[in-house]
Design a protein around this motif. Structure first.
Motif, PDB file in Angstrom:
ATOM      1  N   HIS A 150      -7.691   0.905  -8.386  1.00  0.00           N
ATOM      2  CA  HIS A 150      -6.756   1.304  -9.420  1.00  0.00           C
ATOM      3  C   HIS A 150      -7.279   2.529 -10.147  1.00  0.00           C
ATOM      4  CE1 HIS A 150      -4.907  -2.607  -8.859  1.00  0.00           C
ATOM      5  NE2 HIS A 150      -6.121  -3.125  -8.909  1.00  0.00           N
ATOM      6  N   ALA A 151      -6.377   3.261 -10.765  1.00  0.00           N
ATOM      7  CA  ALA A 151      -6.784   4.400 -11.585  1.00  0.00           C
ATOM      8  C   ALA A 151      -6.018   4.336 -12.891  1.00  0.00           C
ATOM      9  CB  ALA A 151      -6.496   5.705 -10.865  1.00  0.00           C
TER      10      ALA A 151
ATOM     11  N   HIS B  29      -9.797  -1.924   2.494  1.00  0.00           N
ATOM     12  CA  HIS B  29      -9.817  -1.990   1.030  1.00  0.00           C
ATOM     13  C   HIS B  29     -11.210  -1.755   0.460  1.00  0.00           C
ATOM     14  CE1 HIS B  29      -5.718  -2.558   0.827  1.00  0.00           C
ATOM     15  NE2 HIS B  29      -5.624  -3.553  -0.011  1.00  0.00           N
TER      16      HIS B  29
ATOM     17  N   ILE C  93     -11.844   0.039 -10.669  1.00  0.00           N
ATOM     18  CA  ILE C  93     -11.041   0.864 -11.573  1.00  0.00           C
ATOM     19  C   ILE C  93     -11.718   2.219 -11.810  1.00  0.00           C
ATOM     20  CG2 ILE C  93     -10.152   1.104 -13.934  1.00  0.00           C
ATOM     21  CD1 ILE C  93      -9.736  -1.894 -14.029  1.00  0.00           C
TER      22      ILE C  93
ATOM     23  N   HIS D   4       2.776   0.950  -5.111  1.00  0.00           N
ATOM     24  CA  HIS D   4       2.282   1.630  -6.298  1.00  0.00           C
ATOM     25  C   HIS D   4       3.210   2.778  -6.661  1.00  0.00           C
ATOM     26  CE1 HIS D   4      -1.463  -0.518  -5.625  1.00  0.00           C
ATOM     27  NE2 HIS D   4      -1.379  -0.147  -4.360  1.00  0.00           N
TER      28      HIS D   4
ATOM     29  N   ASN E 142     -10.229  -3.950  -6.232  1.00  0.00           N
ATOM     30  CA  ASN E 142     -10.347  -4.308  -7.655  1.00  0.00           C
ATOM     31  C   ASN E 142     -11.177  -3.328  -8.474  1.00  0.00           C
ATOM     32  OD1 ASN E 142      -8.713  -6.555  -7.572  1.00  0.00           O
ATOM     33  ND2 ASN E 142     -10.382  -7.849  -6.838  1.00  0.00           N
TER      34      ASN E 142
ATOM     35  N   LEU F 194     -15.478  -0.720 -19.263  1.00  0.00           N
ATOM     36  CA  LEU F 194     -14.217  -1.253 -18.735  1.00  0.00           C
ATOM     37  C   LEU F 194     -13.851  -0.705 -17.358  1.00  0.00           C
ATOM     38  CD1 LEU F 194     -12.119  -1.248 -22.029  1.00  0.00           C
ATOM     39  CD2 LEU F 194     -13.228  -3.188 -20.929  1.00  0.00           C
ATOM     40  N   ALA F 195     -14.542   0.344 -16.907  1.00  0.00           N
ATOM     41  CA  ALA F 195     -14.216   0.953 -15.617  1.00  0.00           C
ATOM     42  C   ALA F 195     -15.431   0.909 -14.704  1.00  0.00           C
ATOM     43  CB  ALA F 195     -13.760   2.393 -15.824  1.00  0.00           C
ATOM     44  N   ASP F 196     -15.208   1.106 -13.407  1.00  0.00           N
ATOM     45  CA  ASP F 196     -16.306   1.123 -12.442  1.00  0.00           C
ATOM     46  C   ASP F 196     -16.807   2.522 -12.172  1.00  0.00           C
ATOM     47  OD1 ASP F 196     -16.266  -1.764 -11.621  1.00  0.00           O
ATOM     48  OD2 ASP F 196     -14.179  -1.207 -11.294  1.00  0.00           O
TER      49      ASP F 196
ATOM     50  N   LEU G  63      -5.684   3.837  -5.054  1.00  0.00           N
ATOM     51  CA  LEU G  63      -4.572   2.932  -4.739  1.00  0.00           C
ATOM     52  C   LEU G  63      -4.491   2.592  -3.256  1.00  0.00           C
ATOM     53  CD1 LEU G  63      -1.749   4.447  -6.984  1.00  0.00           C
ATOM     54  CD2 LEU G  63      -3.059   2.369  -7.400  1.00  0.00           C
ATOM     55  N   ARG G  64      -4.779   3.576  -2.394  1.00  0.00           N
ATOM     56  CA  ARG G  64      -4.680   3.342  -0.948  1.00  0.00           C
ATOM     57  C   ARG G  64      -5.657   2.290  -0.466  1.00  0.00           C
ATOM     58  NH1 ARG G  64       0.026   5.202   1.007  1.00  0.00           N
ATOM     59  NH2 ARG G  64       0.305   7.418   0.696  1.00  0.00           N
TER      60      ARG G  64
ATOM     61  N   ALA H 290      -6.799  -2.670 -18.014  1.00  0.00           N
ATOM     62  CA  ALA H 290      -7.891  -3.212 -17.201  1.00  0.00           C
ATOM     63  C   ALA H 290      -7.764  -4.725 -17.047  1.00  0.00           C
ATOM     64  CB  ALA H 290      -9.246  -2.839 -17.818  1.00  0.00           C
TER      65      ALA H 290
ATOM     66  N   LEU I 200      -5.144  -5.268 -14.320  1.00  0.00           N
ATOM     67  CA  LEU I 200      -5.548  -4.763 -13.008  1.00  0.00           C
ATOM     68  C   LEU I 200      -6.675  -5.572 -12.384  1.00  0.00           C
ATOM     69  CD1 LEU I 200      -5.494  -0.905 -13.675  1.00  0.00           C
ATOM     70  CD2 LEU I 200      -3.807  -2.244 -12.405  1.00  0.00           C
ATOM     71  N   ARG I 201      -7.615  -6.041 -13.206  1.00  0.00           N
ATOM     72  CA  ARG I 201      -8.767  -6.787 -12.681  1.00  0.00           C
ATOM     73  C   ARG I 201      -8.342  -8.105 -12.043  1.00  0.00           C
ATOM     74  NH1 ARG I 201     -13.078  -3.554 -12.102  1.00  0.00           N
ATOM     75  NH2 ARG I 201     -13.773  -2.632 -14.042  1.00  0.00           N
TER      76      ARG I 201
ATOM     77  N   ASN J 264       0.791  -1.237   0.000  1.00  0.00           N
ATOM     78  CA  ASN J 264       0.000   0.000   0.000  1.00  0.00           C
ATOM     79  C   ASN J 264       0.820   1.282   0.000  1.00  0.00           C
ATOM     80  OD1 ASN J 264      -2.515  -1.218  -0.117  1.00  0.00           O
ATOM     81  ND2 ASN J 264      -2.528  -1.576   2.099  1.00  0.00           N
TER      82      ASN J 264
ATOM     83  N   ILE K  87       2.974   4.309  -1.665  1.00  0.00           N
ATOM     84  CA  ILE K  87       2.938   5.032  -2.942  1.00  0.00           C
ATOM     85  C   ILE K  87       4.234   5.809  -3.150  1.00  0.00           C
ATOM     86  CG2 ILE K  87       1.813   6.889  -4.242  1.00  0.00           C
ATOM     87  CD1 ILE K  87      -0.840   6.075  -3.022  1.00  0.00           C
TER      88      ILE K  87
END
Lengths: 327, 327, 327
Positions: free
Chosen positions: C64-65, C32, C38, A64, C36, C103-105, C59-60, B56, B59-60, A36, A38
């Protein structure tokens, strides 16, 4: 809190300990040591190898990396105190650095020489501003004066071949089509001096390294038992050497011979034959083949440049762990 | 070790197996199949859709992707052996690729046609240099000759609609304001030939696909039972077809009619009416609406371009897993 | 499904609840919560602080970004329905947004004012196109009309100092070398109105905020008990205030005094002395020292700009969690 922006940020004992850690983890990789965490990487200058090796070091161990590519001019930072900020520098380091260090656990900075003066390069103002303003460790990804992670990766590469021996190493100036900065040769000289190696620096007249760096290397050599010599003759400098490090850099004097008249300094297979039969050849990359170094060296089995580049990863993993552990 | 840069890197059985895996995981996603794995994406040309779908996929599933945007000209790589590197190409693939492949588990490369010649496109020198020098699998993110991940994503989209049937498919040349490369139509033709579909390629005279690709497709069709026809008449090519794939590409001959005189080739709702009532429309995107394809098609319920783009993710996940499993 | 692109996307109760969550998690970080997930960040305009704070938030917490830097002009999106796409805009939002949202959330969008007209800024066409076409939540990373995450981070900073009190706050126009957009002052005015604060907006004649924003703020103030005043006199506007928010923005009228004649509007230590002794100074950053704000304020202990920037992270973490929980 500890930073690593210049070789002198570490004691000789700490340097040895980091090299040891890097070698151990190269064989038996650690687990999620950066869970975790960065790393914010601030690039004033572009990068591929450096970015890939730093980012991989974090990602492989649960951490990261965020790359902030500030580009050349796109996000200039003001560093002068009291500046009236009506120029093309929209943000002051006094705001930028504290903000970045609130959101990251460690900050990497790449900031090349602006080519203004030797004094300015020696001052390394940008990276010193980051150090003084950051609330987390700062690690250099190459600055005007030094490229200390490269220097330690070079030492790791040499250690892998010569173990506890103190080899004879030659830093051989190389031709190039551009006048390159001196951060890499500076860091090789400083690191090899701290390691106690027998160093010869060969370059044409007028291509001297920075006086302050030479002085610092001489101080290190007194403690380590290292020996430093300078030469204007490539052949004699390579005679019986065990490590050839070729590297191009720009002139230090307006009286120096122009770059394009110095093609005889390109290292070539015949130089390998002057060296010790067990010698290795290294270079920080990227290398211009048949300009800096001839194919016959780069394609030889004595060439260790790929190992050396991989060692960036191993050194940086050990360094980041050291810095995070001392914060 | 296996690479996937051209369709022929996979056997027909492997193609079927990857399509099957992609469909299964689309319904029941796998767990952390890429745990701690790193995909290094080397972009000689910019990308959004490709980058997003590859990143993606990693990452997934516990993995990571590092994007190295080498840009157009900013970090040119020399690929010729023996080159004297005094031009604007500061690094040779002989160093760059081994270094990248030491730090990553798989390498993606995007390297478009330089528009020099059909022979040069066919040689695909950049991506072949990566394959020959990499110590880890190389996957194409589109090269001069092919865009094989797009080709398989197209097949997945067709399979979802026609299952085990072997539909009649039409690759319909489309107008554009620029002369685009042929990698996408090449990959559609090759993939559909491997699948045993009944293929018609319609384009104006002088817009022929590469001869070597057509030959490869004909070889594939002999094994798969596929049938390939070429036509200069859009309407008859679409008659009763079940899949319309519209795509723009540039001329192959200096005698071809100029792009801006060919507006009648824009696909339109009336073409859908010529096709089978259950036909679907696909396009790799981005699409210039009302230039390549009319709104009336893109906004119809037969248009599956968004599914097709999503299928890039599913195909690439299955492919990366295949390549990592065979390394 | 919920979006957050403009303050009015949240009820006053939801705003309070997000501020509460942000403060709790600032002390006791959650685990968390984004496992998972994005975030796709689409940047039409470059960013450092915004990117770092959004990316760190994901990320923390296991997420993911992916940053898609579409740059100024490099990947222009067509937004008009029915457009004949023969210009320099190669892709329509009708394809781009559905693909990204498959593809992203969650999708972040930064799209500044194009400087065409107040009406166009008010319409905020790009971000509204994303909202209407996305199948996942859309969050603004600053648009032409508002910068709502900045507005809430400002409120969090004020709350940390004044708790349940409703302080007197002053938005003080500041000089600059460029005509900046109004998204930040708009969001401060709207957020402070929703919070029930006693607001004075001070600016030179001809530098009015957008009429529609003022009207929306007045509506909010009626419900919250807030009070909004406008002033052309900086000194009287700051008298006894508890929060000084300095911010530069461009003129609303061609008759406004030119930017370079308004240097007396630079906030200075003497303004702090007019304010309440316990007042705080905030600014969204980057700030041009000694042009917008004098060093004597920025280096004072009343200056909270670094806390305010850090609060972007805390607010965005709470907001993303809110949006994902309501999808």
């Amino acid at each position: 809190m500890r930073h690593f922006t210049h070789l002198k940020d570490l004691t000789p004992e700490e340097i040895q300990s980091i090299l040891r850690q890097a070698r151990i983890w190269k064989t038996v990789p650690p687990d999620h040591i950066f869970l975790n965490k960065i790393l914010a990487m601030v690039f004033f200058n572009p990068s591929l190898r450096t970015r890939l090796s730093f980012e991989a070091a974090m990602l492989r161990h649960g951490g990261h990396a965020i790359a902030l590519e500030v580009g050349s001019g796109s996000w200039n930072l003001e560093i002068e105190s009291g500046a009236i900020m009506n120029s093309n520098k929209p943000e002051h380091v006094r705001e930028a650095v504290p903000v970045i260090s609130r959101l990251a656990d460690i900050v990497g900075v790449r900031s090349f020489s602006l080519g203004l003066s030797h004094e300015e390069d020696d001052r390394d103002s940008v990276i010193h501003a980051f150090k003084s303003l950051s609330s987390v460790p700062v690690i250099s990804m190459e600055s005007a004066r030094e490229h200390p992670c490269q220097g330690l990766a070079d030492m790791l590469t040499i250690q892998e071949h010569f173990e506890e021996l103190r080899p004879k190493v030659t830093l051989a100036w190389a031709p190039h089509i551009k006048s390159l900065p001196k951060a890499v040769p500076h860091s090789f000289l400083l690191s090899a001096s701290a390691m106690g190696y027998d160093i010869t620096v060969a370059h044409p007249p007028g291509y001297e390294l920075a006086t302050s760096v030479i002085k610092e290397a001489q101080n290190l050599s007194q403690r380590s038992g290292s020996r430093i010599r300078f030469s204007h003759n490539l052949d004699s400098a390579i005679q019986d050497t065990q490590v050839i490090y070729a590297k191009a850099w720009g002139p230090s004097s307006p009286l120096a011979a122009p770059l394009d008249t110095l093609t005889s300094w390109m290292t070539h297979e015949r130089h390998l034959k002057l060296a010790d039969p067990k010698s290795i050849f290294i270079h920080c990359l990227p290398v211009r083949r048949n300009v800096e170094v001839h194919d016959s060296i780069l394609d030889s089995r004595q060439c260790k440049v790929i190992d050396e580049a991989e060692n960036r990863f191993h050194i940086q993993r050990a360094l980041i762990h050291f810095l995070l552990s001392h914060s």
